[in-house]
Design a protein around this motif. Structure first.
Motif, PDB file in Angstrom:
ATOM      1  N   HIS A 182      35.031  50.707  36.822  1.00 30.18           N
ATOM      2  CA  HIS A 182      35.952  51.575  37.555  1.00 30.18           C
ATOM      3  C   HIS A 182      37.038  50.705  38.170  1.00 30.18           C
ATOM      4  O   HIS A 182      36.742  49.683  38.799  1.00 30.18           O
ATOM      5  CB  HIS A 182      35.224  52.335  38.664  1.00 30.18           C
ATOM      6  CG  HIS A 182      34.253  53.358  38.168  1.00 30.18           C
ATOM      7  ND1 HIS A 182      34.522  54.705  38.190  1.00 30.18           N
ATOM      8  CD2 HIS A 182      33.006  53.213  37.633  1.00 30.18           C
ATOM      9  CE1 HIS A 182      33.476  55.367  37.685  1.00 30.18           C
ATOM     10  NE2 HIS A 182      32.545  54.486  37.342  1.00 30.18           N
ATOM     11  N   VAL A 183      38.299  51.121  37.996  1.00 27.20           N
ATOM     12  CA  VAL A 183      39.436  50.419  38.589  1.00 27.20           C
ATOM     13  C   VAL A 183      40.366  51.462  39.199  1.00 27.20           C
ATOM     14  O   VAL A 183      40.694  52.464  38.554  1.00 27.20           O
ATOM     15  CB  VAL A 183      40.204  49.585  37.545  1.00 27.20           C
ATOM     16  CG1 VAL A 183      41.417  48.911  38.183  1.00 27.20           C
ATOM     17  CG2 VAL A 183      39.301  48.535  36.915  1.00 27.20           C
ATOM     18  N   ASN A 184      40.779  51.213  40.442  1.00 28.34           N
ATOM     19  CA  ASN A 184      41.652  52.149  41.148  1.00 28.34           C
ATOM     20  C   ASN A 184      42.968  51.481  41.511  1.00 28.34           C
ATOM     21  O   ASN A 184      43.000  50.309  41.888  1.00 28.34           O
ATOM     22  CB  ASN A 184      40.979  52.639  42.439  1.00 28.34           C
ATOM     23  CG  ASN A 184      39.643  53.317  42.170  1.00 28.34           C
ATOM     24  OD1 ASN A 184      39.469  53.971  41.143  1.00 28.34           O
ATOM     25  ND2 ASN A 184      38.718  53.164  43.094  1.00 28.34           N
ATOM     26  N   TYR A 185      44.052  52.256  41.413  1.00 31.43           N
ATOM     27  CA  TYR A 185      45.339  51.864  41.965  1.00 31.43           C
ATOM     28  C   TYR A 185      45.625  52.823  43.111  1.00 31.43           C
ATOM     29  O   TYR A 185      46.202  53.888  42.913  1.00 31.43           O
ATOM     30  CB  TYR A 185      46.447  51.940  40.917  1.00 31.43           C
ATOM     31  CG  TYR A 185      46.290  50.987  39.758  1.00 31.43           C
ATOM     32  CD1 TYR A 185      45.954  49.652  39.957  1.00 31.43           C
ATOM     33  CD2 TYR A 185      46.486  51.416  38.444  1.00 31.43           C
ATOM     34  CE1 TYR A 185      45.824  48.772  38.899  1.00 31.43           C
ATOM     35  CE2 TYR A 185      46.364  50.533  37.370  1.00 31.43           C
ATOM     36  CZ  TYR A 185      46.029  49.217  37.616  1.00 31.43           C
ATOM     37  OH  TYR A 185      45.896  48.353  36.556  1.00 31.43           O
ATOM     38  N   GLY A 186      45.175  52.470  44.303  1.00 30.38           N
ATOM     39  CA  GLY A 186      45.274  53.404  45.419  1.00 30.38           C
ATOM     40  C   GLY A 186      44.405  54.619  45.147  1.00 30.38           C
ATOM     41  O   GLY A 186      43.199  54.489  44.901  1.00 30.38           O
ATOM     42  N   ALA A 187      45.011  55.796  45.158  1.00 31.24           N
ATOM     43  CA  ALA A 187      44.251  57.037  44.905  1.00 31.24           C
ATOM     44  C   ALA A 187      44.127  57.355  43.419  1.00 31.24           C
ATOM     45  O   ALA A 187      43.439  58.299  43.035  1.00 31.24           O
ATOM     46  CB  ALA A 187      44.927  58.205  45.625  1.00 31.24           C
ATOM     47  N   VAL A 188      44.786  56.544  42.591  1.00 34.39           N
ATOM     48  CA  VAL A 188      44.754  56.787  41.143  1.00 34.39           C
ATOM     49  C   VAL A 188      43.575  56.046  40.515  1.00 34.39           C
ATOM     50  O   VAL A 188      43.422  54.837  40.700  1.00 34.39           O
ATOM     51  CB  VAL A 188      46.069  56.314  40.481  1.00 34.39           C
ATOM     52  CG1 VAL A 188      46.007  56.497  38.965  1.00 34.39           C
ATOM     53  CG2 VAL A 188      47.247  57.067  41.064  1.00 34.39           C
ATOM     54  N   HIS A 189      42.755  56.778  39.769  1.00 36.60           N
ATOM     55  CA  HIS A 189      41.606  56.176  39.079  1.00 36.60           C
ATOM     56  C   HIS A 189      42.064  55.759  37.679  1.00 36.60           C
ATOM     57  O   HIS A 189      42.151  56.577  36.774  1.00 36.60           O
ATOM     58  CB  HIS A 189      40.444  57.170  38.991  1.00 36.60           C
ATOM     59  CG  HIS A 189      39.979  57.647  40.339  1.00 36.60           C
ATOM     60  ND1 HIS A 189      39.407  56.818  41.271  1.00 36.60           N
ATOM     61  CD2 HIS A 189      40.024  58.872  40.907  1.00 36.60           C
ATOM     62  CE1 HIS A 189      39.112  57.507  42.358  1.00 36.60           C
ATOM     63  NE2 HIS A 189      39.486  58.759  42.162  1.00 36.60           N
ATOM     64  N   ALA A 190      42.346  54.470  37.521  1.00 38.12           N
ATOM     65  CA  ALA A 190      42.865  53.977  36.247  1.00 38.12           C
ATOM     66  C   ALA A 190      41.782  53.892  35.192  1.00 38.12           C
ATOM     67  O   ALA A 190      42.025  54.148  34.013  1.00 38.12           O
ATOM     68  CB  ALA A 190      43.524  52.619  36.450  1.00 38.12           C
ATOM     69  N   LEU A 191      40.581  53.473  35.589  1.00 40.14           N
ATOM     70  CA  LEU A 191      39.425  53.428  34.695  1.00 40.14           C
ATOM     71  C   LEU A 191      38.261  54.131  35.369  1.00 40.14           C
ATOM     72  O   LEU A 191      37.966  53.879  36.543  1.00 40.14           O
ATOM     73  CB  LEU A 191      39.038  51.978  34.354  1.00 40.14           C
ATOM     74  CG  LEU A 191      40.032  51.142  33.549  1.00 40.14           C
ATOM     75  CD1 LEU A 191      39.476  49.739  33.319  1.00 40.14           C
ATOM     76  CD2 LEU A 191      40.375  51.799  32.222  1.00 40.14           C
ATOM     77  N   ASN A 192      37.593  54.992  34.622  1.00 41.28           N
ATOM     78  CA  ASN A 192      36.496  55.785  35.163  1.00 41.28           C
ATOM     79  C   ASN A 192      35.230  55.587  34.337  1.00 41.28           C
ATOM     80  O   ASN A 192      34.966  56.316  33.380  1.00 41.28           O
ATOM     81  CB  ASN A 192      36.865  57.274  35.175  1.00 41.28           C
ATOM     82  CG  ASN A 192      37.994  57.584  36.140  1.00 41.28           C
ATOM     83  OD1 ASN A 192      37.839  57.447  37.343  1.00 41.28           O
ATOM     84  ND2 ASN A 192      39.135  57.987  35.607  1.00 41.28           N
ATOM     85  N   GLY A 193      34.462  54.546  34.668  1.00 40.41           N
ATOM     86  CA  GLY A 193      33.173  54.349  34.018  1.00 40.41           C
ATOM     87  C   GLY A 193      33.245  53.883  32.583  1.00 40.41           C
ATOM     88  O   GLY A 193      32.435  54.294  31.749  1.00 40.41           O
ATOM     89  N   VAL A 194      34.195  53.010  32.270  1.00 41.53           N
ATOM     90  CA  VAL A 194      34.346  52.513  30.897  1.00 41.53           C
ATOM     91  C   VAL A 194      33.259  51.491  30.581  1.00 41.53           C
ATOM     92  O   VAL A 194      33.012  50.568  31.362  1.00 41.53           O
ATOM     93  CB  VAL A 194      35.738  51.876  30.699  1.00 41.53           C
ATOM     94  CG1 VAL A 194      35.820  51.133  29.363  1.00 41.53           C
ATOM     95  CG2 VAL A 194      36.822  52.948  30.789  1.00 41.53           C
ATOM     96  N   SER A 195      32.616  51.651  29.437  1.00 43.20           N
ATOM     97  CA  SER A 195      31.611  50.704  28.941  1.00 43.20           C
ATOM     98  C   SER A 195      31.908  50.397  27.485  1.00 43.20           C
ATOM     99  O   SER A 195      32.189  51.313  26.706  1.00 43.20           O
ATOM    100  CB  SER A 195      30.193  51.276  29.063  1.00 43.20           C
ATOM    101  OG  SER A 195      29.841  51.530  30.404  1.00 43.20           O
TER     102      SER A 195
END
Length: 232
Positions: A8-21
């Motif tokens: 998971h990677v966030n840019y502030g309130a933006v979720h750039a990556l959501n559970g990538v495997s």
């Protein structure tokens, strides 16, 4: 070689990556595809320590590198050729290449330069030239050569053919495959040209709005209905 789990990677309130495997095996040529904003560049930047993961893990050759700084990641054998080339515009070609070898022992720099010049004769011809005066294709060669100076085990290329002539783009990809075979190097790349994707990838991962939509061989991706609807 590389294993990403629930990243998971966030840019502030933006979720750039959501559970990538995803998993990348030693010696593979793999690609990331998806629409603009899908999370492709963020994935590569997080692997190389340029972005911070909110959670999840990244393991390279058995070592957890999730929180490893970018300069230390390079020393482990990961190198990124960034989107937009980003050469040091005011430095000469040779100086750019020498910067790429900063993790190597001083005694190995000359030999690494010779190897890069062998692969890119045009860079040898222009080694004293200021990098900002090179053509787009030459700057892409320089960015790739700079990444190769660190002797990477995993070379990551972010849109290596963007902004260059089609023939030059294919030449760069041919070289990446050649080096992978000769050096046992693994290559992971982002690309929008589907001919290049299907001709050069052994495995493809498809990102969609920060999630992994599908992964598989080129044939499996071609036939995946969800990928066809969302991207192809």
């Amino acid at each position: 070689m590389l294993e990403i789990k629930d990243l998971h990677v966030n840019y502030g309130a933006v979720h750039a990556l959501n559970g990538v495997s995803m998993t990348v095996n030693d010696g593979e040529i793999v690609s990331l595809i998806g629409a603009n904003g899908a999370g492709k560049t963020t994935t590569l930047r997080t692997i190389t320590g340029l972005e911070k993961a909110a959670s999840g893990s990244i393991t390279f050759e058995g070592h957890d590198v999730t929180t490893t700084p970018a300069n230390k990641v390079v020393s482990l054998g990961l190198a990124l050729c960034p989107e937009g080339r980003r050469v040091f515009q005011q430095m000469s070609v040779r100086e750019n290449l020498e910067m790429g070898g900063y993790t190597r022992p001083a005694g190995e720099i000359a030999a690494s330069l010779d190897q890069v010049f062998e692969q890119f004769p045009r860079l040898k011809e222009r080694q004293r030239q200021i990098s900002g005066t090179l053509s787009g294709g030459e700057q892409q060669m320089l960015a790739m050569g700079r990444a190769l100076m660190s002797k990477p085990k995993l070379l990551m290329l972010d849109e290596p053919t963007s902004g260059v002539a089609r023939k030059e783009g294919y030449g760069l990809m041919d070289l990446a495959v050649k080096l992978a075979k000769e050096r046992g190097m693994t290559v992971m790349f982002i690309e929008h040209d589907m001919d290049i994707i299907f001709n050069y990838s052994q495995n493809i991962s498809v990102l969609d709005h920060g999630t992994l939509l599908a992964t598989g061989t080129p044939q499996e991706i071609r036939e995946n209905e969800a990928v066809q609807r969302s991207y192809l």
